[in-house]
Design a protein around this motif. Structure first.
Motif, mmCIF file in Angstrom:
data_model
loop_
_atom_site.group_PDB
_atom_site.id
_atom_site.type_symbol
_atom_site.label_atom_id
_atom_site.label_comp_id
_atom_site.label_asym_id
_atom_site.label_seq_id
_atom_site.Cartn_x
_atom_site.Cartn_y
_atom_site.Cartn_z
ATOM 1 N N ALA A 25 0.831 -1.196 0.000
ATOM 2 C CA ALA A 25 0.000 0.000 0.000
ATOM 3 C C ALA A 25 0.871 1.255 0.000
ATOM 4 C CB ALA A 25 -0.929 0.002 1.214
ATOM 5 N N ASP A 26 0.294 2.364 -0.388
ATOM 6 C CA ASP A 26 1.012 3.635 -0.389
ATOM 7 C C ASP A 26 1.206 4.104 1.051
ATOM 8 O OD1 ASP A 26 1.204 6.729 -0.532
ATOM 9 O OD2 ASP A 26 1.535 6.054 -2.603
ATOM 10 N N ARG A 27 2.415 4.543 1.371
ATOM 11 C CA ARG A 27 2.710 4.935 2.735
ATOM 12 C C ARG A 27 1.934 6.185 3.156
ATOM 13 N NH1 ARG A 27 8.910 5.890 3.164
ATOM 14 N NH2 ARG A 27 8.866 3.898 2.055
ATOM 15 N N ARG A 28 1.505 7.036 2.192
ATOM 16 C CA ARG A 28 0.721 8.206 2.552
ATOM 17 C C ARG A 28 -0.667 7.801 3.046
ATOM 18 N NH1 ARG A 28 1.457 11.411 -2.971
ATOM 19 N NH2 ARG A 28 1.098 9.256 -3.640
ATOM 20 N N ASP A 29 -1.226 6.756 2.446
ATOM 21 C CA ASP A 29 -2.516 6.264 2.930
ATOM 22 C C ASP A 29 -2.392 5.674 4.328
ATOM 23 O OD1 ASP A 29 -3.692 7.012 0.574
ATOM 24 O OD2 ASP A 29 -3.493 5.031 -0.343
ATOM 25 N N CYS A 30 -1.308 4.954 4.566
ATOM 26 C CA CYS A 30 -1.122 4.351 5.881
ATOM 27 C C CYS A 30 -0.823 5.415 6.944
ATOM 28 C CB CYS A 30 0.018 3.339 5.831
ATOM 29 S SG CYS A 30 -0.361 1.859 4.847
ATOM 30 N N ALA A 31 -0.170 6.516 6.548
ATOM 31 C CA ALA A 31 0.201 7.536 7.521
ATOM 32 C C ALA A 31 -1.028 8.212 8.126
ATOM 33 C CB ALA A 31 1.117 8.566 6.868
ATOM 34 N N ARG A 32 -2.098 8.411 7.335
ATOM 35 C CA ARG A 32 -3.292 9.079 7.853
ATOM 36 C C ARG A 32 -4.430 8.109 8.196
ATOM 37 N NH1 ARG A 32 -2.978 10.934 2.356
ATOM 38 N NH2 ARG A 32 -4.432 9.812 1.000
ATOM 39 N N CYS A 33 -4.131 6.813 8.193
ATOM 40 C CA CYS A 33 -5.164 5.826 8.514
ATOM 41 C C CYS A 33 -5.345 5.739 10.025
ATOM 42 C CB CYS A 33 -4.776 4.465 7.941
ATOM 43 S SG CYS A 33 -5.979 3.158 8.306
ATOM 44 N N CYS A 39 -2.753 -1.989 12.666
ATOM 45 C CA CYS A 39 -2.553 -2.697 11.401
ATOM 46 C C CYS A 39 -1.084 -2.923 11.084
ATOM 47 C CB CYS A 39 -3.220 -1.922 10.270
ATOM 48 S SG CYS A 39 -3.044 -2.694 8.635
ATOM 49 N N LEU A 40 -0.241 -1.922 11.352
ATOM 50 C CA LEU A 40 1.154 -2.002 10.924
ATOM 51 C C LEU A 40 2.055 -2.485 12.053
ATOM 52 C CD1 LEU A 40 1.627 1.267 8.842
ATOM 53 C CD2 LEU A 40 1.197 -1.047 8.022
ATOM 54 N N PRO A 41 3.066 -3.277 11.716
ATOM 55 C CA PRO A 41 4.094 -3.591 12.707
ATOM 56 C C PRO A 41 4.930 -2.347 13.004
ATOM 57 C CG PRO A 41 4.101 -5.170 10.885
ATOM 58 C CD PRO A 41 3.242 -4.018 10.473
ATOM 59 N N LYS A 42 5.719 -2.425 14.056
ATOM 60 C CA LYS A 42 6.564 -1.294 14.398
ATOM 61 C C LYS A 42 7.593 -1.046 13.301
ATOM 62 C CE LYS A 42 6.134 -1.863 19.404
ATOM 63 N NZ LYS A 42 6.854 -2.089 20.677
ATOM 64 N N ARG A 43 7.818 0.225 13.012
ATOM 65 C CA ARG A 43 8.809 0.694 12.036
ATOM 66 C C ARG A 43 8.448 0.305 10.610
ATOM 67 N NH1 ARG A 43 14.622 -0.610 15.037
ATOM 68 N NH2 ARG A 43 14.182 0.541 16.963
ATOM 69 N N ALA A 44 7.257 -0.159 10.363
ATOM 70 C CA ALA A 44 6.830 -0.472 8.995
ATOM 71 C C ALA A 44 6.189 0.771 8.383
ATOM 72 C CB ALA A 44 5.850 -1.634 9.002
ATOM 73 N N PRO A 45 6.648 1.254 7.235
ATOM 74 C CA PRO A 45 6.090 2.478 6.652
ATOM 75 C C PRO A 45 4.724 2.278 6.028
ATOM 76 C CG PRO A 45 7.769 1.579 5.211
ATOM 77 C CD PRO A 45 7.777 0.729 6.450
ATOM 78 N N SER A 46 4.431 1.078 5.548
ATOM 79 C CA SER A 46 3.149 0.822 4.894
ATOM 80 C C SER A 46 2.799 -0.647 5.033
ATOM 81 C CB SER A 46 3.201 1.223 3.417
ATOM 82 O OG SER A 46 4.178 0.448 2.728
ATOM 83 N N ARG A 47 1.577 -0.937 4.697
ATOM 84 C CA ARG A 47 1.058 -2.296 4.828
ATOM 85 C C ARG A 47 1.426 -3.120 3.598
ATOM 86 N NH1 ARG A 47 -0.597 -5.996 8.583
ATOM 87 N NH2 ARG A 47 -2.138 -7.395 7.692
#
Length: 212
Positions: A25-33, A39-47
């Motif tokens: 997935a796009d990291r910008r979508d994950c940043a504002r989710c 959903c994300l593990p630690k230090r993971a930028p995106s899913r």
């Protein structure tokens, strides 16, 4: 298939493996989710999600099972242990937990040889059960030697008593009593593939040993 799982701003899978492909997935979508922390593990930028090769077949199987009724669940519960038990036996007792040689064709050969070995063991057990059943039926027949000694005993005990009574009668040279214990069409097989079908043959064969 990818159009069903790819998000609007996501990227298509960049790498594939033997078991399937990865979607990132796009990291910008994950940043504002709002579910990022869950959903994300630690230090993971995106899913990242892996779509296995047979993903569509898995979904169909899940939908089919979700539509099961009580009868279907009862049948599955009743038969599952048979399949799982066979697989467990093949892995733990017949070496199927690990491939002996590399390659899919070699693994197929190993699986088939394992199945043949398991079936032969089942066949041998069935033959032994049949032989024991025949011995039990013959031992249950009334005869002068065993009719007076606990007729309600276990079948294998009756077989043992019958054999011991026959040997005792032969040792005492009580031929009428020994002949009465033999069923019609009996056969005795001795070491060396010597087959006897009558009491006279047994006496003739053992005569030299008795004379000595």
């Amino acid at each position: 298939m990818w159009s069903d799982v790819r998000r609007r701003s996501g990227s298509p899978p960049r790498n594939s493996t033997k078991s399937g492909r990865w979607y990132r997935a796009d990291r910008r979508d994950c940043a504002r989710c709002p579910l990022k922390a869950r959903c994300l593990p630690k230090r993971a930028p995106s899913r990242r999600v892996q779509i296995v090769t047979n993903h569509a077949a898995i979904l169909r199987a899940r939908r089919k099972r979700a539509a099961w009724g009580e009868d279907d669940h009862a049948i599955y519960t009743r038969h599952r242990w048979q399949v799982e038990g066979a697989h467990g036996t093949a892995k733990t007792l017949h070496g199927l937990a690990r491939a002996i040689r590399k390659g899919l064709e070699n693994m197929k050969i190993q699986a088939r040889m394992t199945a043949i070995g398991m079936n032969l063991k089942k066949l041998a057990a069935a033959v032994m059960l049949l032989v024991c059943s025949i011995m039990d039926m013959r031992a249950a027949r009334p005869n002068p030697a065993s009719a007076a000694s606990n007729p309600k005993g276990k079948p294998h005990d009756r077989c043992e008593r019958l054999v011991r009574a026959y040997l005792a009668a032969m040792e005492a040279r009580d031929l009428p009593a020994a002949r009465a214990m033999l069923a019609p069409g009996f056969a005795m097989v001795f070491p060396g593939d010597v087959r006897m079908t009558s009491l006279a043959q047994v006496l003739e064969w053992t005569a030299p040993a008795i004379a000595e």
